[in-house]
Scaffold this motif. Structure first.
Motif, PDB file in Angstrom:
ATOM      1  N   THR A   3       1.511  12.006  44.768  1.00 19.24           N
ATOM      2  CA  THR A   3       1.566  13.168  43.884  1.00 19.24           C
ATOM      3  C   THR A   3       2.730  14.076  44.244  1.00 19.24           C
ATOM      4  O   THR A   3       3.420  14.604  43.354  1.00 19.24           O
ATOM      5  CB  THR A   3       0.246  13.955  43.965  1.00 19.24           C
ATOM      6  OG1 THR A   3      -0.837  13.100  43.592  1.00 19.24           O
ATOM      7  CG2 THR A   3       0.270  15.166  43.057  1.00 19.24           C
ATOM      8  N   PHE A   4       2.962  14.268  45.532  1.00 15.68           N
ATOM      9  CA  PHE A   4       4.073  15.118  45.966  1.00 15.68           C
ATOM     10  C   PHE A   4       5.412  14.549  45.508  1.00 15.68           C
ATOM     11  O   PHE A   4       6.283  15.297  45.019  1.00 15.68           O
ATOM     12  CB  PHE A   4       4.056  15.261  47.495  1.00 15.68           C
ATOM     13  CG  PHE A   4       5.222  16.025  48.046  1.00 15.68           C
ATOM     14  CD1 PHE A   4       5.240  17.410  48.001  1.00 15.68           C
ATOM     15  CD2 PHE A   4       6.311  15.358  48.598  1.00 15.68           C
ATOM     16  CE1 PHE A   4       6.328  18.125  48.506  1.00 15.68           C
ATOM     17  CE2 PHE A   4       7.391  16.057  49.094  1.00 15.68           C
ATOM     18  CZ  PHE A   4       7.403  17.453  49.042  1.00 15.68           C
ATOM     19  N   VAL A   5       5.579  13.238  45.646  1.00 18.54           N
ATOM     20  CA  VAL A   5       6.839  12.602  45.241  1.00 18.54           C
ATOM     21  C   VAL A   5       7.042  12.731  43.733  1.00 18.54           C
ATOM     22  O   VAL A   5       8.127  13.092  43.265  1.00 18.54           O
ATOM     23  CB  VAL A   5       6.862  11.122  45.666  1.00 18.54           C
ATOM     24  CG1 VAL A   5       8.084  10.411  45.077  1.00 18.54           C
ATOM     25  CG2 VAL A   5       6.866  11.006  47.188  1.00 18.54           C
ATOM     26  N   ILE A   6       5.996  12.442  42.958  1.00 16.94           N
ATOM     27  CA  ILE A   6       6.093  12.546  41.501  1.00 16.94           C
ATOM     28  C   ILE A   6       6.387  13.981  41.079  1.00 16.94           C
ATOM     29  O   ILE A   6       7.211  14.235  40.182  1.00 16.94           O
ATOM     30  CB  ILE A   6       4.790  12.053  40.836  1.00 16.94           C
ATOM     31  CG1 ILE A   6       4.601  10.554  41.099  1.00 16.94           C
ATOM     32  CG2 ILE A   6       4.807  12.339  39.345  1.00 16.94           C
ATOM     33  CD1 ILE A   6       5.674   9.682  40.508  1.00 16.94           C
ATOM     34  N   THR A   7       5.721  14.941  41.727  1.00 13.01           N
ATOM     35  CA  THR A   7       5.949  16.348  41.406  1.00 13.01           C
ATOM     36  C   THR A   7       7.394  16.743  41.659  1.00 13.01           C
ATOM     37  O   THR A   7       8.029  17.420  40.832  1.00 13.01           O
ATOM     38  CB  THR A   7       5.020  17.241  42.251  1.00 13.01           C
ATOM     39  OG1 THR A   7       3.648  16.915  41.960  1.00 13.01           O
ATOM     40  CG2 THR A   7       5.256  18.714  41.958  1.00 13.01           C
ATOM     41  N   LEU A   8       7.929  16.314  42.788  1.00 11.64           N
ATOM     42  CA  LEU A   8       9.310  16.640  43.134  1.00 11.64           C
ATOM     43  C   LEU A   8      10.287  16.017  42.146  1.00 11.64           C
ATOM     44  O   LEU A   8      11.228  16.675  41.676  1.00 11.64           O
ATOM     45  CB  LEU A   8       9.613  16.170  44.557  1.00 11.64           C
ATOM     46  CG  LEU A   8      10.997  16.524  45.123  1.00 11.64           C
ATOM     47  CD1 LEU A   8      11.187  18.030  45.177  1.00 11.64           C
ATOM     48  CD2 LEU A   8      11.182  15.912  46.503  1.00 11.64           C
ATOM     49  N   VAL A   9      10.052  14.745  41.798  1.00 10.12           N
ATOM     50  CA  VAL A   9      10.945  14.055  40.864  1.00 10.12           C
ATOM     51  C   VAL A   9      10.899  14.702  39.483  1.00 10.12           C
ATOM     52  O   VAL A   9      11.941  14.953  38.859  1.00 10.12           O
ATOM     53  CB  VAL A   9      10.568  12.560  40.771  1.00 10.12           C
ATOM     54  CG1 VAL A   9      11.338  11.879  39.632  1.00 10.12           C
ATOM     55  CG2 VAL A   9      10.848  11.851  42.092  1.00 10.12           C
ATOM     56  N   ILE A  28      -6.956  17.165  41.328  1.00  6.19           N
ATOM     57  CA  ILE A  28      -8.283  17.632  40.925  1.00  6.19           C
ATOM     58  C   ILE A  28      -9.361  17.049  41.828  1.00  6.19           C
ATOM     59  O   ILE A  28     -10.302  17.748  42.230  1.00  6.19           O
ATOM     60  CB  ILE A  28      -8.535  17.274  39.453  1.00  6.19           C
ATOM     61  CG1 ILE A  28      -7.577  18.079  38.576  1.00  6.19           C
ATOM     62  CG2 ILE A  28      -9.985  17.537  39.066  1.00  6.19           C
ATOM     63  CD1 ILE A  28      -7.640  17.782  37.127  1.00  6.19           C
ATOM     64  N   GLU A  29      -9.237  15.792  42.177  1.00  6.02           N
ATOM     65  CA  GLU A  29     -10.201  15.168  43.095  1.00  6.02           C
ATOM     66  C   GLU A  29     -10.166  15.842  44.467  1.00  6.02           C
ATOM     67  O   GLU A  29     -11.207  16.101  45.076  1.00  6.02           O
ATOM     68  CB  GLU A  29      -9.878  13.680  43.238  1.00  6.02           C
ATOM     69  CG  GLU A  29     -10.876  12.890  44.075  1.00  6.02           C
ATOM     70  CD  GLU A  29     -12.137  12.537  43.303  1.00  6.02           C
ATOM     71  OE1 GLU A  29     -13.019  11.902  43.906  1.00  6.02           O
ATOM     72  OE2 GLU A  29     -12.228  12.889  42.109  1.00  6.02           O
ATOM     73  N   THR A  30      -8.954  16.174  44.944  1.00  8.31           N
ATOM     74  CA  THR A  30      -8.815  16.854  46.231  1.00  8.31           C
ATOM     75  C   THR A  30      -9.345  18.271  46.167  1.00  8.31           C
ATOM     76  O   THR A  30      -9.912  18.783  47.132  1.00  8.31           O
ATOM     77  CB  THR A  30      -7.343  16.866  46.667  1.00  8.31           C
ATOM     78  OG1 THR A  30      -6.842  15.522  46.685  1.00  8.31           O
ATOM     79  CG2 THR A  30      -7.192  17.463  48.053  1.00  8.31           C
ATOM     80  N   THR A  31      -9.190  18.926  45.017  1.00  3.78           N
ATOM     81  CA  THR A  31      -9.725  20.279  44.837  1.00  3.78           C
ATOM     82  C   THR A  31     -11.232  20.295  45.015  1.00  3.78           C
ATOM     83  O   THR A  31     -11.792  21.158  45.712  1.00  3.78           O
ATOM     84  CB  THR A  31      -9.362  20.809  43.438  1.00  3.78           C
ATOM     85  OG1 THR A  31      -7.939  20.950  43.336  1.00  3.78           O
ATOM     86  CG2 THR A  31     -10.020  22.157  43.179  1.00  3.78           C
ATOM     87  N   MET A  90       0.480  21.917  41.328  1.00  2.00           N
ATOM     88  CA  MET A  90       0.148  21.917  39.903  1.00  2.00           C
ATOM     89  C   MET A  90       1.130  22.775  39.116  1.00  2.00           C
ATOM     90  O   MET A  90       1.566  22.413  38.014  1.00  2.00           O
ATOM     91  CB  MET A  90      -1.281  22.426  39.697  1.00  2.00           C
ATOM     92  CG  MET A  90      -2.347  21.476  40.152  1.00  2.00           C
ATOM     93  SD  MET A  90      -2.462  19.972  39.146  1.00  2.00           S
ATOM     94  CE  MET A  90      -3.694  20.443  37.970  1.00  2.00           C
ATOM     95  N   GLY A  91       1.488  23.939  39.676  1.00  5.27           N
ATOM     96  CA  GLY A  91       2.425  24.822  38.998  1.00  5.27           C
ATOM     97  C   GLY A  91       3.807  24.211  38.877  1.00  5.27           C
ATOM     98  O   GLY A  91       4.439  24.269  37.818  1.00  5.27           O
ATOM     99  N   TYR A 148      -4.527  25.941  35.021  1.00  5.33           N
ATOM    100  CA  TYR A 148      -3.254  26.479  35.515  1.00  5.33           C
ATOM    101  C   TYR A 148      -2.108  25.531  35.173  1.00  5.33           C
ATOM    102  O   TYR A 148      -1.028  25.973  34.766  1.00  5.33           O
ATOM    103  CB  TYR A 148      -3.318  26.707  37.026  1.00  5.33           C
ATOM    104  CG  TYR A 148      -2.032  27.253  37.592  1.00  5.33           C
ATOM    105  CD1 TYR A 148      -1.515  28.466  37.149  1.00  5.33           C
ATOM    106  CD2 TYR A 148      -1.316  26.552  38.561  1.00  5.33           C
ATOM    107  CE1 TYR A 148      -0.323  28.976  37.651  1.00  5.33           C
ATOM    108  CE2 TYR A 148      -0.126  27.047  39.067  1.00  5.33           C
ATOM    109  CZ  TYR A 148       0.359  28.256  38.615  1.00  5.33           C
ATOM    110  OH  TYR A 148       1.552  28.742  39.117  1.00  5.33           O
ATOM    111  N   PHE A 149      -2.346  24.251  35.315  1.00  2.96           N
ATOM    112  CA  PHE A 149      -1.317  23.265  34.954  1.00  2.96           C
ATOM    113  C   PHE A 149      -0.973  23.354  33.471  1.00  2.96           C
ATOM    114  O   PHE A 149       0.202  23.403  33.094  1.00  2.96           O
ATOM    115  CB  PHE A 149      -1.793  21.859  35.300  1.00  2.96           C
ATOM    116  CG  PHE A 149      -0.959  20.768  34.702  1.00  2.96           C
ATOM    117  CD1 PHE A 149       0.270  20.432  35.252  1.00  2.96           C
ATOM    118  CD2 PHE A 149      -1.392  20.083  33.562  1.00  2.96           C
ATOM    119  CE1 PHE A 149       1.064  19.426  34.687  1.00  2.96           C
ATOM    120  CE2 PHE A 149      -0.619  19.081  33.001  1.00  2.96           C
ATOM    121  CZ  PHE A 149       0.615  18.755  33.559  1.00  2.96           C
ATOM    122  N   THR A 150      -1.992  23.358  32.611  1.00  5.77           N
ATOM    123  CA  THR A 150      -1.738  23.386  31.173  1.00  5.77           C
ATOM    124  C   THR A 150      -1.091  24.699  30.737  1.00  5.77           C
ATOM    125  O   THR A 150      -0.272  24.705  29.809  1.00  5.77           O
ATOM    126  CB  THR A 150      -3.038  23.170  30.389  1.00  5.77           C
ATOM    127  OG1 THR A 150      -4.011  24.162  30.777  1.00  5.77           O
ATOM    128  CG2 THR A 150      -3.606  21.791  30.659  1.00  5.77           C
TER     129      THR A 150
END
Length: 289
Positions: A263-269, A242-245, A177-178, A99-101
């Motif tokens: 991950t949340f911070v990086i995703t937002l940035v 992926i590890e959490t999934t 991921m999206g 889904y990410f790719t």
């Protein structure tokens, strides 16, 4: 001489220069929601319209990839997945990774592939990458259905797998991921308008990133076997998703609150930067594309 009377007129649309560097303009996106749905339908229907197997490619790709990973990394390389069947272990990671790719690859060429439409008619340009992220949810749903089918098969065969209580938050991981793929894709699409050869690096970069995202191995393994290079995985936000999934769906491994927060911070940035660059590029891309 009679002076014309000035009346207060409420205009439906007003065309003005875009001065805002950052603007999601969700109100305007909502006004164009019908167009958004048309783009979603276009993405779903046209991808495999002139193919022999059609939507079956949605199923073939993750299955063959999981089989390949199982043979190479589990049978040959000897990576241990504990009580979880290796095939199911790999399928869980691949399903989310795909889904990410799909979001990244689909949005990374937004300006160049839609230049004909963008140059003729106005609509919020962000609708195109949004439609790609939404349409790929259908692909994710089909692949997740296949995962459930194999999950039930292995479960009734007595495999040591079970759902974790945290599995109710699995949709949150999908959204992360999206959004991450969307933000990174919009950033890359802006670069491609000026640097055409950059698009040739995307495929190679995605493949390399997959090996650094713990898709086919537990995060703990890379830290144990290659402690010198473990930081490459440790600071990769995709690896925590992926590890959490696998933790949620297979009850294997562990969940890192620090990792998910990171991950949340990086995703937002990444998303905000992607929107910033996307908004800037849409004003002048037609001259360079």
């Amino acid at each position: 001489m009679n002076q014309p009377e000035h009346t207060n007129t409420t205009w439906l649309f007003e065309i003005t220069p875009k001065n805002k560097f950052f603007s999601l303009n969700l109100k305007e996106v909502w006004q164009y929601r019908d167009l958004l749905m048309l783009f979603v339908k276009r993405d779903v229907v046209t991808v495999y319209k002139q193919t022999v197997l059609g939507p079956l490619w949605y199923l073939i790709q993750p299955l063959f990839t999981s089989v390949t990973f199982t043979i190479i990394f589990n049978n040959v390389a000897g990576i241990d997945t504990g009580t979880v069947p290796p095939f199911l272990f790999n399928l869980a990671g691949i399903t989310v990774w795909n889904y990410f790719t799909a979001c990244l690859n689909g949005t990374s060429d937004t300006f160049r592939s839609n230049a004909g439409i963008f140059g003729k008619v106005y609509f919020p340009r962000i609708i195109v990458p949004l439609s790609i992220a939404i349409s790929n949810l259908l692909k994710l749903g089909i692949q997740f259905f296949i995962f459930i089918a194999f999950y039930l098969y292995y479960y009734f065969q007595g495999a040591g797998i079970s759902l974790n209580e945290a599995s109710v938050f699995f949709p949150v991981l999908v959204v992360m991921m999206g959004v991450l793929g969307l933000g990174l894709g919009m950033f890359i699409s802006s670069l491609v308008t000026k640097y055409r050869d950059f698009s040739n690096l995307i495929g190679f970069g995605v493949q390399l990133l997959m090996y650094l995202s713990a898709v086919m191995y537990p995060m703990a393994l890379i830290k144990e076997k290659l402690p010198t290079y473990g930081w490459l995985v440790q600071y990769n936000p995709l690896a925590y998703v992926i590890e959490t999934t696998r933790y949620m769906l297979l009850n294997v491994g562990h969940i890192s609150i620090w990792g998910l927060g990171y991950t949340f911070v990086i995703t937002l940035v990444v998303f905000l930067v992607g929107v910033l660059i996307f908004n800037k590029t849409e004003k002048s891309f037609i001259d360079t594309v």
